[in-house]
Design an enzyme around this catalytic site. Structure first.
Site, PDB file in Angstrom:
ATOM      1  N   ASP A  33       0.851  -1.182   0.000  1.00 57.03           N
ATOM      2  CA  ASP A  33       0.000   0.000   0.000  1.00 57.03           C
ATOM      3  C   ASP A  33       0.889   1.235   0.000  1.00 57.03           C
ATOM      4  OD1 ASP A  33      -3.234   0.519   0.993  1.00 57.03           O
ATOM      5  OD2 ASP A  33      -1.811   2.202   1.067  1.00 57.03           O
ATOM      6  N   ASN A  90     -12.586  -3.334   2.777  1.00 57.82           N
ATOM      7  CA  ASN A  90     -13.472  -2.163   2.843  1.00 57.82           C
ATOM      8  C   ASN A  90     -14.394  -2.217   1.628  1.00 57.82           C
ATOM      9  OD1 ASN A  90     -12.075  -1.189   5.112  1.00 57.82           O
ATOM     10  ND2 ASN A  90     -10.586  -0.130   3.834  1.00 57.82           N
ATOM     11  N   GLN A  97     -14.482   2.174   1.259  1.00 59.78           N
ATOM     12  CA  GLN A  97     -13.793   1.807   0.017  1.00 59.78           C
ATOM     13  C   GLN A  97     -13.521   3.056  -0.816  1.00 59.78           C
ATOM     14  OE1 GLN A  97     -15.893  -1.140  -2.321  1.00 59.78           O
ATOM     15  NE2 GLN A  97     -14.158  -1.454  -3.718  1.00 59.78           N
ATOM     16  N   HIS A 103     -10.108  -5.448  -3.510  1.00 56.23           N
ATOM     17  CA  HIS A 103      -8.792  -5.664  -2.899  1.00 56.23           C
ATOM     18  C   HIS A 103      -8.941  -6.066  -1.448  1.00 56.23           C
ATOM     19  CE1 HIS A 103      -9.873  -1.406  -2.441  1.00 56.23           C
ATOM     20  NE2 HIS A 103      -9.241  -1.442  -1.284  1.00 56.23           N
ATOM     21  N   HIS A 105      -6.884  -5.975   2.113  1.00 58.36           N
ATOM     22  CA  HIS A 105      -5.730  -5.433   2.853  1.00 58.36           C
ATOM     23  C   HIS A 105      -5.180  -6.528   3.755  1.00 58.36           C
ATOM     24  CE1 HIS A 105      -6.715  -0.998   2.273  1.00 58.36           C
ATOM     25  NE2 HIS A 105      -7.891  -1.533   2.000  1.00 58.36           N
TER      26      HIS A 105
HETATM   27  P1  AMP Z   1      -9.673   1.236   0.223  1.00 54.40           P
HETATM   28  O1  AMP Z   1      -9.813   2.500   1.020  1.00 54.40           O
HETATM   29  O2  AMP Z   1     -10.002   0.008   1.010  1.00 54.40           O
HETATM   30  O3  AMP Z   1     -10.405   1.333  -1.089  1.00 54.40           O
HETATM   31  O4  AMP Z   1      -8.122   1.070  -0.068  1.00 54.40           O
HETATM   32  C1  AMP Z   1      -7.457   1.628  -1.159  1.00 54.40           C
HETATM   33  C2  AMP Z   1      -6.005   1.620  -0.781  1.00 54.40           C
HETATM   34  O5  AMP Z   1      -5.244   1.829  -1.942  1.00 54.40           O
HETATM   35  C3  AMP Z   1      -5.603   2.722   0.212  1.00 54.40           C
HETATM   36  O6  AMP Z   1      -5.090   2.122   1.412  1.00 54.40           O
HETATM   37  C4  AMP Z   1      -4.526   3.513  -0.548  1.00 54.40           C
HETATM   38  O7  AMP Z   1      -3.469   3.938   0.278  1.00 54.40           O
HETATM   39  C5  AMP Z   1      -4.064   2.500  -1.580  1.00 54.40           C
HETATM   40  N1  AMP Z   1      -3.489   3.055  -2.800  1.00 54.40           N
HETATM   41  C6  AMP Z   1      -3.959   4.096  -3.535  1.00 54.40           C
HETATM   42  N2  AMP Z   1      -3.176   4.288  -4.618  1.00 54.40           N
HETATM   43  C7  AMP Z   1      -2.182   3.356  -4.556  1.00 54.40           C
HETATM   44  C8  AMP Z   1      -1.052   3.032  -5.374  1.00 54.40           C
HETATM   45  N3  AMP Z   1      -0.774   3.722  -6.506  1.00 54.40           N
HETATM   46  N4  AMP Z   1      -0.250   2.015  -4.996  1.00 54.40           N
HETATM   47  C9  AMP Z   1      -0.514   1.318  -3.867  1.00 54.40           C
HETATM   48  N5  AMP Z   1      -1.554   1.564  -3.055  1.00 54.40           N
HETATM   49  C10 AMP Z   1      -2.387   2.565  -3.387  1.00 54.40           C
END
Ligand code: AMP
Ligand code: ZN
Length: 117
Positions: A33, A90, A97, A103, A105
């Site tokens: 992440d 999420n 989300q 995805h 985590h």
């Molecule tokens: P969610 O809030 O569960 O949709 O999680 C999305 C996650 O993607 C967040 O924890 C962000 O920090 C992560 N994220 C966003 N852009 C990137 C990226 N380019 N590379 C890796 N993680 C990312």
């Protein structure tokens, strides 16, 4: 236009955006992440675009098994089996989300507390 054209994680799968890859299979990708919430914070995604876990289960349940197996591989690679870890999906607005490509985590490396905020 396919689903993935404006999807951040589809672009990542297509190598249009860099990622710190931890594990990869034919159907899944695990990468760190960009904004880690714990010492280990890895995201596991299906390479194919689905908006959330429910969409995967409805369409291709075996892919959910692939995602979970890769998450377990990450747990092993990060050495989290003994101390424990957390898997989080999420989902939707109330679930927090922000990226609408399914995805999981994988969080670990510190006491995570419960319940989440
Ligand atoms: P969610 O809030 O569960 O949709 O999680 C999305 C996650 O993607 C967040 O924890 C962000 O920090 C992560 N994220 C966003 N852009 C990137 C990226 N380019 N590379 C890796 N993680 C990312
Ligand atoms: Zn996508």
């Amino acid at each position: 236009m396919s689903d993935g054209d404006d999807c951040l994680f589809c672009r990542l799968v297509a190598h249009e955006i860099p990622a710190s890859v931890v594990a990869e299979t034919e159907t899944t990708l695990a990468f760190r992440d960009i904004s880690p919430a714990a010492p280990t914070h890895v995201l596991v995604i299906p390479k194919e675009h689905y908006r959330d876990m429910a969409a995967i289960i409805a369409d291709r349940p075996e892919l959910m098994s692939d995602v979970m197996a890769t998450a377990m591989e990450v747990v092993g690679l990060e050495g989290l089996q003994e101390e424990g870890y957390r898997l989080v999906a999420n989902t939707g607005a109330s679930g927090g989300q922000t990226v609408y490509h399914a995805h999981l985590h994988v969080l670990g490396g510190r006491g995570l507390g419960w319940p989440p905020g």
